[in-house]
Design an enzyme around this catalytic site. Structure first.
Site, short mmCIF file in Angstrom:
data_model
loop_
_atom_site.label_atom_id
_atom_site.label_comp_id
_atom_site.label_asym_id
_atom_site.label_seq_id
_atom_site.Cartn_x
_atom_site.Cartn_y
_atom_site.Cartn_z
N ARG A 32 71.84 80.88 47.28
CA ARG A 32 72.49 81.22 48.57
C ARG A 32 73.37 80.07 49.06
NH1 ARG A 32 68.36 80.11 53.54
NH2 ARG A 32 66.94 78.73 52.44
N SER A 59 71.20 81.80 57.44
CA SER A 59 70.31 81.90 56.28
C SER A 59 71.04 82.34 55.03
CB SER A 59 69.17 82.89 56.57
OG SER A 59 68.41 82.45 57.66
N GLU A 80 72.64 96.75 60.23
CA GLU A 80 73.07 96.73 58.82
C GLU A 80 73.86 97.98 58.44
OE1 GLU A 80 69.95 96.31 59.92
OE2 GLU A 80 69.73 94.15 59.65
N PHE A 105 67.04 94.27 53.84
CA PHE A 105 67.78 95.03 54.85
C PHE A 105 69.09 95.59 54.28
CE2 PHE A 105 65.76 91.34 57.20
CZ PHE A 105 64.55 92.00 57.36
N HIS A 131 67.70 86.11 49.77
CA HIS A 131 66.27 86.34 50.01
C HIS A 131 65.72 87.50 49.19
CE1 HIS A 131 67.44 83.60 53.13
NE2 HIS A 131 66.19 83.43 53.53
N ASP A 139 57.51 84.14 54.95
CA ASP A 139 57.80 85.31 55.79
C ASP A 139 57.04 86.56 55.35
OD1 ASP A 139 59.39 84.09 57.61
OD2 ASP A 139 61.30 84.84 56.84
N ARG A 189 66.34 82.50 48.08
CA ARG A 189 66.23 81.55 49.18
C ARG A 189 65.95 80.14 48.66
NH1 ARG A 189 61.34 79.84 52.03
NH2 ARG A 189 62.00 78.67 53.86
#
Lengths: 336, 280
Positions: A32, A59, A80, A105, A131, A139, A189
């Protein structure tokens, strides 16, 4: 090097990193982070690049582009579905939109929008999600996409790419900016070691074969390529000639490369940080069962959700370590 | 100079006559097809005719002309309306309308932009057109292109959450090169909209989301034209027309009948309907 670092597949901030890298001088980097840097460079070169995010730009690292080119960056808020539709609209005026959020998402929340306005309409939208997989870490399951590749792979017109390291990510992002049509890219991530050769250049639909094994070949994607390489070393020491293939494009699958390795060995093992249902393992099984049936074992998430923990712990907990791959290979060979 | 700007029609009578022809085309197509959405195609005719023939720059010879105005039929089940207008405008040979919903026809059951040039984006899964319209409007604005974007939604359709995401986006980004229309015919497949899932007060909802809202009789051509003019003058915020309409408008025995949401006319009904429209 300590025991822990040798088993470390990806780095959490606490652990030693880069244990499996082929370029120890280069510090591990999250895919990322590379995305954010490459996107910024693309933005400098090309006016037609626009970027959308759904309140996760810090992020997904699209914030770098956002700061440099605020007029070409659209934060869509936590919405989204609207983000995907807006991206499709932008592409229909000749822009090349990159739409980013977490993989869960992006692919799950907005699947029907992707289906209708991106794939069915065949618009030039680049879906770059971060992610992906369990290495999201603490998370937990709600944020760990383990089905995203399956969701995207089922859609006509969609290209699905899972790069293995930061260098490949840069090559992927530059390549898809020039490619016309829907693309899904899954990024991670956590920091990952550099494993691709320095002169490697990504091409859509072309796997990279590190070595063709005479006994076993491991077909891997994403962070599992580094882990597969480690497993191959271990197996080779035990006398099993083991090949590793980075199948970074999962759709269209590189059938030619797959046939070549399937014909050279008795066993194929797939390795992915994703459900074994519908992802790389599923794609490889579908292809080989129709074209060259050989035994296939799938290392991945076996029909379950993720959970909280640090990435290294999660890799172990879910059976994705090099040792797990070795065990899978040996069990398969002993039972054949 | 692109051929697109071949005289826009501003005469009310002339537009009303086109609307009549469009209604006849729709009934013809649906009857030939034997299935499709009659009620919601007929209710949106007048607004769509006014937008296409009095306001829009387009060129059937060059459907992807970059300076064209864009029209998105977010309520994609009213596809026969879009096809009838496109046939009338000359996007494809008139005979093609007889192939609606048939195998390999460019006239798919719901609009498909890859099958039929001139369709801006595929629709059919409700709630998505306004987001795409926003994206187009933003893209045109980035290019300093003065082209406009129009988007017709159904009233039942605004039950979809994405519509309100898009409503926020349009206001947040001050999108004023977009004019949306809610075809407020009061009925959805399962019954009256207010009974199935109430959306009232429609006007106040859009206003609260930051839109300039104009309520009109969606079958009064003069009112529609006035509202479209007003919309063009609104700067710094998006405009929505709440077009109060009658489902099945133009054919007395279809009007206000929920049964004709998703049912095509029979051959007998077609004959009667044509007579009514021709005499009306």
């Amino acid at each position: 090097m300590g025991e822990k670092s040798q088993q470390s597949a990806v780095s959490s901030q606490q652990s030693n990193v880069g244990a499996y890298g082929n370029t120890p001088d280069k510090k591990p980097k999250a895919t990322r982070d590379e995305y954010g840097d490459t996107l910024l460079e693309l933005g400098k070169k090309r006016q037609d690049i626009v970027v959308l995010d759904a309140d996760l730009s810090c992020s997904t690292k699209t914030n770098k582009f956002a700061t440099a080119f605020p007029e070409r960056f659209f934060n869509m808020g936590i919405a989204e579905q609207d983000m995907i539709g807006t991206a499709a609209g932008l592409s229909l005026t000749g822009k090349v939109p990159f739409a980013s959020t977490f993989a869960v998402f992006e692919t799950g929340r907005a699947w029907d929008q992707i289906r209708l306005t991106v794939c069915y309409s065949n618009t030039n939208v680049k879906l770059v999600a971060t992610h992906g997989g369990i290495t999201v870490g603490e998370d937990g399951a709600s944020h760990q996409a383990l089905e995203d590749v399956a969701l995207m792979r089922a859609l006509p017109n969609m290209t699905v790419i899972v790069p293995a390291d930061a260098a490949e990510t840069a090559s992927v992002i530059n390549t898809i900016a020039d490619y016309k049509g829907p693309v899904y890219v899954r990024l991670g991530r956590a920091k990952v070691p550099y494993i691709m050769p320095d002169d490697y250049k990504f091409r859509i639909g072309k796997a990279f074969v590190f070595h063709i094994g005479r006994d076993v070949n491991i077909v891997a994607s994403g962070i599992m390529v580094a882990i597969a390489k480690k497993a191959a070393e271990m197996l080779s020491k035990d006398g099993l000639d083991t090949g590793v293939i980075n199948m970074s494009t999962i759709k269209p699958l590189d059938g030619e490369a797959l046939l070549k390795v399937a014909k050279s060995s008795k066993l194929i093992v797939t390795a992915e940080e994703h459900s074994v249902i519908g992802g790389l393992g599923g794609a490889v099984c579908e292809f080989l069962s129709e074209n060259h049936p050989v035994p296939v074992k799938r290392v991945g998430i076996h029909d379950s959700f993720g959970c909280s923990g640090n990435p290294d712990e999660l890799i172990k907990f879910h059976g994705l370590t090099a040792e797990d791959i070795v065990k899978t290979v040996k069990n398969a060979i002993n039972h054949s | 100079m692109n051929a697109a700007t071949k005289g826009k029609i501003t005469d009310v009578k002339e537009l009303e006559n086109i609307a009549k022809k469009i209604r006849l085309h729709i009934l013809h197509m649906l009857t030939r097809a034997g299935s499709g959405h009659t009620g919601g195609s007929l209710s949106a005719v007048d607004a769509a005719v006014a937008i296409y023939f009095s306001k829009m720059n387009f060129n059937p010879e060059d459907p992807s002309w970059k300076d064209r105005d864009r029209f998105i039929l977010s309520k994609g089940h009213a596809a026969p309306l879009l096809y009838a207008i496109m046939a009338e405008a000359g996007y494809f040979p008139f005979e093609t309308i007889g192939t609606l919903r048939k195998i390999e026809s460019p006239l798919q059951g719901h609009p498909c932009c890859k099958s039929l040039p001139g369709v801006e984006v595929s629709t059919g899964s409700l709630g998505q057109g306004l987001s795409v319209a926003n994206g187009m409007a933003l893209g045109l604005r980035l290019d300093n292109n003065p082209a406009k974007v129009y988007c017709i939604m159904g009233d039942g359709e605004i039950q979809e959450g994405q519509i309100w995401e898009a409503a926020m986006t349009a206001a947040h980004y001050k999108i004023d090169n977009l004019c949306a229309v809610v075809d407020n015919n009061g009925l959805q497949i399962d019954g009256p909209v207010q009974k199935i899932m109430g959306i009232a007060p429609i006007h106040d909802k859009w206003a609260a989301f930051g839109w300039h809202v104009i309520d009109i009789d969606g079958h009064n051509m003069e009112e529609i034209l006035r509202a479209l003019d007003e919309a063009e003058g609104v700067k710094g915020k998006p405009t929505v027309l709440i077009a109060n309409t009658t489902k099945g408008k133009g054919v007395s025995f279809f009007e206000g009948k929920v049964e004709y949401h998703g049912v095509a006319p029979s051959a007998e009904e077609y004959e009667r309907a044509v007579k009514e429209i021709n005499n009306g």
